[in-house]
Scaffold this motif. Structure first.
Motif, PDB file in Angstrom:
ATOM      1  N   ARG A 187       0.864  -1.143  -0.021  1.00 17.62           N
ATOM      2  CA  ARG A 187      -0.013   0.133  -0.058  1.00 17.62           C
ATOM      3  C   ARG A 187       1.002   1.107  -0.108  1.00 17.62           C
ATOM      4  NH1 ARG A 187      -0.650   2.217   5.213  1.00 17.62           N
ATOM      5  NH2 ARG A 187      -2.595   3.379   4.680  1.00 17.62           N
ATOM      6  N   SER A 272       3.269  -0.438   4.016  1.00 20.57           N
ATOM      7  CA  SER A 272       3.879   0.645   3.375  1.00 20.57           C
ATOM      8  C   SER A 272       5.147   0.412   2.902  1.00 20.57           C
ATOM      9  CB  SER A 272       3.393   2.087   3.837  1.00 20.57           C
ATOM     10  OG  SER A 272       2.069   2.126   4.183  1.00 20.57           O
ATOM     11  N   ARG A 674      -3.447  -0.858  -8.672  1.00 19.26           N
ATOM     12  CA  ARG A 674      -3.593   0.013  -7.897  1.00 19.26           C
ATOM     13  C   ARG A 674      -2.784   1.529  -8.236  1.00 19.26           C
ATOM     14  NH1 ARG A 674      -5.070   1.020  -2.420  1.00 19.26           N
ATOM     15  NH2 ARG A 674      -5.565  -1.219  -2.257  1.00 19.26           N
ATOM     16  N   ASP A 679      -5.309   4.810  -5.956  1.00 19.55           N
ATOM     17  CA  ASP A 679      -6.080   4.226  -4.640  1.00 19.55           C
ATOM     18  C   ASP A 679      -7.581   4.729  -4.349  1.00 19.55           C
ATOM     19  OD1 ASP A 679      -3.516   3.383  -3.816  1.00 19.55           O
ATOM     20  OD2 ASP A 679      -3.056   5.077  -2.652  1.00 19.55           O
TER      21      ASP A 679
END
Length: 731
Positions: A187, A272, A674, A679
């Protein structure tokens, strides 16, 4: 745009200038140099053939190869005194003990030898005089020779320094990717704690890599063997790269970009962290503290250098993918399908089949997902599909083409395992895998579809389709012209070896046409802008400012710069990830974990199952190019020992990897989707699914649909060829 980049890099105007101008310009030059190197052999071959046609003379036996350098005048005596030389030689033989021991030559033998030498000398003078006379009679020879040999010198220099070119490209790109927070993770960082944890892990990982490459350099210098110029240069570039990345991470640890939202926690922050930072941490700690092998990471980075040609081609493919986003080709192709008003599932199936071609020509599934994932997402959603379904299709959009000619991944496999398979064999059998996966996808989609079938009447669709096809014709002609130039001017066709060089030039020609001709009436619109325009009422997540939308009407130079700017980040993120994947592969190989597998598992059915499972796990955790290098060195020999045919094994590898790329924990293709779609769209799709559906499948369709399709394909590819003896592998 400028404000966005300043905030993202954390370095203000300096970061913006580096990210958007310096790195873009340098990488553009390096990519163009790579194109020149790639076409250099073709062009030089043609220059030699042209030189032969212009200056060769079959009647006199003169060839252009004799004229490529200024002839040197012979230094031998053309008119010697033979009798004097015979007497001197006989006198020398008489005083030579060795000559008398072996039997001194007679006077007639000495004379014959000297006469033969005189004849050879005279022939050299004749050839010299003939060549000089021919050059003087054809003054254009020297000019043409200067052009041909000058080009050869440039081409030779580039070829000999290909590895340095690649590593320097990685240096610039990886620095840029770090400044932009562009490295691939599960992410994107959004909160303050995300950025802190991100930077901390990057700091430790890059510090370990710096230590490793410095240790390797010292080892080479102290080995007593003088390293080559190329070797020393590459070591210095690696050291500069990871030291600079360490300093950037240290700076970012204390100076973070403004958070996008408040809150956060350690668990989400760990998601992340870039994958490459985790790989650097794991390999660095194990190599340094458990194996006492601190240079391990640096040594396995050498695999990148060893296959520099493949990875330079990969960089060209990434560039081609980004150039594709600056053309109208994908949108115009979809215009041809729109008049049929097909149901989402049918439309998607046709899109995936068509997407296999650019996937194959852009090297790997991930590159195509980055380049066209958002376009495919938009079109499938516009057709009435669920957002989750559209995201699933985007993630799978590159999966079918990895077994189709001329995919770079298959070329690498053929290079690594050339004793057992060829690229022709793999591509020949890969087409069966392609159609198998395509029809499984269609069957599963229709089975789970809310609307089974929809299509316009041919009376309505065909006229609209024909009208939509007209704007596509110039792009077909552009492609045909570029291919014809290579075919007839350079005697080179389009194949898996020339595609990386030809494809960017085709796309550059298309962009030029778009900007100079086509977009005067209908300007090309960037996909992000298109999504905002078409769905601003449906999607509050897309109303926010999109930093990419400002480029949608750029001219030719602007489009080329924008595509190259995007390429820089992707090269830095993907190739550095592949480099660390090779290091992970080296760690697995050195730890001898694979050797714990029994050489013979007792049953070929068990062998097939175990190997397919192992390959899928590898695909879940790493990238394709690094994984292939690991598999070729460790798992392939075990498979062959267990009676699995090499072609069958590599078909299993390709499908297992694609299955792994859509399956957690990493699911690389979903990460790239993504990155392509954004996002906000992914979050909106998740929210929509939770609001509208109670079914587990429909809530998590973007994960489950690709898994169901590719797992089914993996099972069939693993067992059907052996059970039913479809090919001659097991006869």
């Amino acid at each position: 745009m400028q404000e966005h980049q300043e905030k993202r890099s954390g370095l203000g105007l300096l970061g913006y200038i580096w990210n958007e101008w310096i790195s873009t310009f340098v990488i553009l030059i390096l990519l163009l140099m790579t194109l020149i190197i790639g076409t250099g052999e073709m062009i030089h071959g043609q220059l030699l053939r042209i030189g032969e046609r212009l200056y060769g003379d079959p009647a006199t036996g003169m060839q252009y190869s004799f004229l490529r350098a200024e002839p040197e005048k012979p230094t031998c005596d053309r008119h010697p005194n033979i009798e004097t030389q015979v007497k001197e030689q006989m006198k020398a033989n008489a005083s030579d003990d060795f000559a008398s021991f072996f039997g001194a030559a007679s006077e007639s033998d000495v004379r014959a030898s000297l006469l033969a030498a005189q004849q050879q000398c005279d022939e050299k003078y004749q050839a010299y005089d003939k060549t000089i006379k021919y050059i003087e009679a054809n003054p254009g020879v020297r000019t043409y020779r200067a052009i041909e040999t000058g080009f050869f010198g440039i081409f030779k220099f580039g070829t000999e320094n290909r590895a340095i070119l690649l590593v320097f490209m990685v240096l610039i790109s990886a620095i840029t990717a770090s400044l932009k927070y562009h490295h691939i993770g599960l992410r994107n960082p959004a909160t303050k704690i995300d950025y802190k944890v991100y930077s901390l892990f990057m700091l430790i990982g890059n510090a370990l890599l710096s230590t490793s490459v410095i240790s390797q350099y010292r080892s080479v210098i102290n080995s007593g063997v003088t390293p080559t110029y190329e070797t020393v240069t590459i070591y210095w570039i690696w050291m500069i790269l990871f030291v600079v990345l360490t300093l950037i991470s240290l700076y970012q640890l204390f100076v973070s970009p403004p958070p996008k939202r408040e809150g956060g926690n350690i668990g989400l922050a760990l998601l992340s962290v870039p994958l490459y930072a985790y790989m650097a941490l794991i390999t660095g700690i194990v190599f340094t503290f458990f194996m006492d092998y601190p240079m391990g990471q640096g040594i396995y980075l050498g695999l990148l250098v060893e296959f520099s040609g493949i990875f330079l081609n990969l960089a060209l493919f990434i560039w081609a993918g980004m150039l594709l986003t600056q053309t109208r080709v994908m949108d115009l192709f979809l215009n041809v399908l729109r008049p049929w008003n097909l149901a989402p599932e049918t439309l998607t199936w046709l899109i995936l089949i068509a997407a296999a071609v650019p996937t194959a020509y852009t090297g790997a599934s991930g590159i195509f997902v980055i380049a066209a994932g958002a376009i495919i997402y938009k079109e499938v959603w516009n057709a009435g599909a669920r957002r989750q379904y559209a995201l699933a299709v985007s993630a799978m959009s590159g999966s079918l083409g990895v077994v189709v000619r001329p995919c770079l991944l298959v070329v690498l496999i053929a290079m690594l395992d050339s004793r057992h398979v060829t690229s022709d064999e793999l591509f020949g059998h890969g087409i069966y895998v392609f159609w198998l996966t395509a029809f499984i996808f269609l069957g599963v989609s229709l089975l789970l579809a809310e609307e089974k079938f929809r299509v316009n009447s041919p009376k309505v669709a065909i006229p609209g389709m024909m009208r939509a096809f007209v704007p596509v014709i110039p792009y077909i002609l552009i492609t045909a012209v570029v291919l014809a130039i290579y075919k007839y001017a350079l005697d080179t066709g389009m194949n898996e070896f020339t595609a990386p060089v030809i494809l960017p030039l085709v796309l550059i020609a298309m962009i030029l046409y778009d900007k100079l001709v086509a977009t005067k009436e209908a300007p090309a619109i960037n996909i992000h802008e298109a999504i905002v325009r078409e769905h601003e009422q449906k999607s509050p997540f897309l109303r926010a400012h999109d930093p990419h939308s400002s480029q949608y009407r750029l001219g030719f130079g602007g489009a080329l710069r924008f595509a190259t700017s995007e390429t820089v980040g992707h090269i830095g993120a993907l190739i550095i990830l592949m480099a660390l994947s090779a290091s992970v592969g080296g760690l697995i190989e050195r730890s001898e974990v694979v050797e714990l597998l029994p050489t013979h598992l007792g049953s070929i059915y068990i062998s097939l199952a175990c190997i397919a499972l192992l390959l899928a796990i590898i695909g879940m955790c790493t990238d394709p190019f690094g994984a292939v290098i690991l598999v070729a060195a460790t798992i392939a020999p075990v498979a062959y020992e267990n009676g699995i045919h090499p072609i069958h094994f590599w078909m299993i590898v390709l499908v297992a990897f694609e299955f792994g790329y859509v399956t957690p924990p990493v699911a690389l293709n979903h990460l790239l989707t993504r990155l392509s779609v954004g996002d906000d769209e992914v979050n909106a799709a998740d929210a929509e699914a939770k609001e509208k559906y109670t079914s587990f499948y429909f809530r998590y369709e973007r994960w489950l649909l690709p898994i169901i399709v590719l797992f089914s394909s993996l099972v069939l590819v693993t067992y059907v060829p052996y059970v039913f003896k479809l090919f001659d592998w097991y006869k």
